[in-house]
Scaffold this motif. Structure first.
Motif, PDB file in Angstrom:
ATOM      1  N   GLN A 102      48.856  87.772 -21.093  1.00 52.26           N
ATOM      2  CA  GLN A 102      48.252  88.797 -20.550  1.00 52.26           C
ATOM      3  C   GLN A 102      49.154  89.976 -20.578  1.00 52.26           C
ATOM      4  OE1 GLN A 102      46.174  88.281 -16.723  1.00 52.26           O
ATOM      5  NE2 GLN A 102      44.482  87.466 -18.010  1.00 52.26           N
ATOM      6  N   SER A 103      48.577  91.272 -20.699  1.00 54.31           N
ATOM      7  CA  SER A 103      49.447  92.390 -20.706  1.00 54.31           C
ATOM      8  C   SER A 103      49.286  93.265 -19.440  1.00 54.31           C
ATOM      9  CB  SER A 103      49.170  93.515 -21.994  1.00 54.31           C
ATOM     10  OG  SER A 103      49.715  94.764 -21.535  1.00 54.31           O
ATOM     11  N   ASN A 104      50.392  94.101 -18.964  1.00 54.90           N
ATOM     12  CA  ASN A 104      49.835  95.002 -17.832  1.00 54.90           C
ATOM     13  C   ASN A 104      49.435  96.435 -18.351  1.00 54.90           C
ATOM     14  OD1 ASN A 104      50.443  92.957 -15.947  1.00 54.90           O
ATOM     15  ND2 ASN A 104      52.578  93.080 -15.967  1.00 54.90           N
ATOM     16  N   MET A 160      40.585  98.234 -20.752  1.00 54.73           N
ATOM     17  CA  MET A 160      41.683  96.959 -20.612  1.00 54.73           C
ATOM     18  C   MET A 160      40.768  96.121 -19.672  1.00 54.73           C
ATOM     19  SD  MET A 160      44.154  97.358 -22.470  1.00 54.73           S
ATOM     20  CE  MET A 160      44.966  95.885 -22.062  1.00 54.73           C
ATOM     21  N   SER A 161      40.939  94.804 -19.931  1.00 54.25           N
ATOM     22  CA  SER A 161      39.991  93.625 -19.378  1.00 54.25           C
ATOM     23  C   SER A 161      40.670  92.610 -19.459  1.00 54.25           C
ATOM     24  CB  SER A 161      38.378  93.799 -19.664  1.00 54.25           C
ATOM     25  OG  SER A 161      38.064  92.850 -18.717  1.00 54.25           O
ATOM     26  N   TYR A 162      41.087  91.776 -18.168  1.00 48.98           N
ATOM     27  CA  TYR A 162      41.981  90.597 -18.373  1.00 48.98           C
ATOM     28  C   TYR A 162      43.138  90.605 -19.074  1.00 48.98           C
ATOM     29  CZ  TYR A 162      37.484  88.633 -16.461  1.00 48.98           C
ATOM     30  OH  TYR A 162      36.075  88.535 -15.729  1.00 48.98           O
ATOM     31  N   GLY A 163      43.786  91.890 -19.116  1.00 47.41           N
ATOM     32  CA  GLY A 163      44.903  91.950 -19.886  1.00 47.41           C
ATOM     33  C   GLY A 163      44.945  92.184 -21.427  1.00 47.41           C
ATOM     34  N   MET A 164      43.874  92.335 -21.967  1.00 47.88           N
ATOM     35  CA  MET A 164      43.619  92.382 -23.493  1.00 47.88           C
ATOM     36  C   MET A 164      42.546  93.800 -23.366  1.00 47.88           C
ATOM     37  SD  MET A 164      41.632  88.979 -23.958  1.00 47.88           S
ATOM     38  CE  MET A 164      40.960  88.171 -22.509  1.00 47.88           C
ATOM     39  N   ILE A 165      42.457  94.038 -24.771  1.00 50.47           N
ATOM     40  CA  ILE A 165      41.270  95.164 -25.016  1.00 50.47           C
ATOM     41  C   ILE A 165      40.266  94.479 -25.066  1.00 50.47           C
ATOM     42  CG2 ILE A 165      40.820  96.938 -26.698  1.00 50.47           C
ATOM     43  CD1 ILE A 165      43.649  96.863 -27.892  1.00 50.47           C
TER      44      ILE A 165
END
Length: 151
Positions: free
Chosen positions: A2-4, A42-47
């Motif tokens: 996951q991304s911030n 952005m949702s759940y650390g993704m696009i």
């Protein structure tokens, strides 16, 4: 992984160059084909591509403060992932996708319930993903989603 990142552009900017190109191309084909009403976020650390609360105030039943998810793309450790709730919840669309995939790629389909994984970036069937993104309107997706909840 996951991304911030707070925006899709920021998410893409953080990726290695080869992943940047693949995710950018997926994003482009999805945005070109996604019916009106879905929103990129952005949702759940993704696009993610979601039904916003303004169109579906109930949100996602697991986490009502989040909008209803439809499709997401992510750069995972060993693959690029396309998460599509439609192939998970609609057997007809799932069958269509599995059958169409062989027309677009010689690679073996690596797919879970809603996750389509691409380990080799040059084997991503961008046009097929675009077509998948176009398969239902927001209202049709809400109806499919609610029918699944009632089961």
């Amino acid at each position: 992984m996951q991304s911030n990142a707070q925006t899709p552009d920021q998410y893409i900017e953080e990726l290695p160059e080869d992943r940047k190109i693949a995710i950018s191309n997926l994003r482009k084909v999805i945005l070109e084909n996604l019916p009106e009403g879905f929103q990129e976020t952005m949702s759940y650390g993704m696009i993610g591509y979601v039904v916003p609360h303004s169109l579906y105030p109930s949100g996602y039943h697991c986490t009502p403060n989040l909008p209803l998810p439809f499709l997401s793309i992510a750069s995972q450790k060993n693959f690029i992932a396309v998460y599509n709730m439609l192939v998970y919840s609609d057997p007809t669309i799932n069958e269509w996708f599995v059958n169409e995939y062989t027309k677009y790629s010689k690679a073996k389909l690596d797919m879970g319930k809603s996750c389509i994984r691409f380990k080799k970036l040059d084997q991503i069937p961008f046009d097929l993903i675009g077509e998948l993104a176009s398969k239902v309107t927001v209202d049709e997706w809400i109806n499919i989603y609610e029918a699944q909840l009632k089961r």
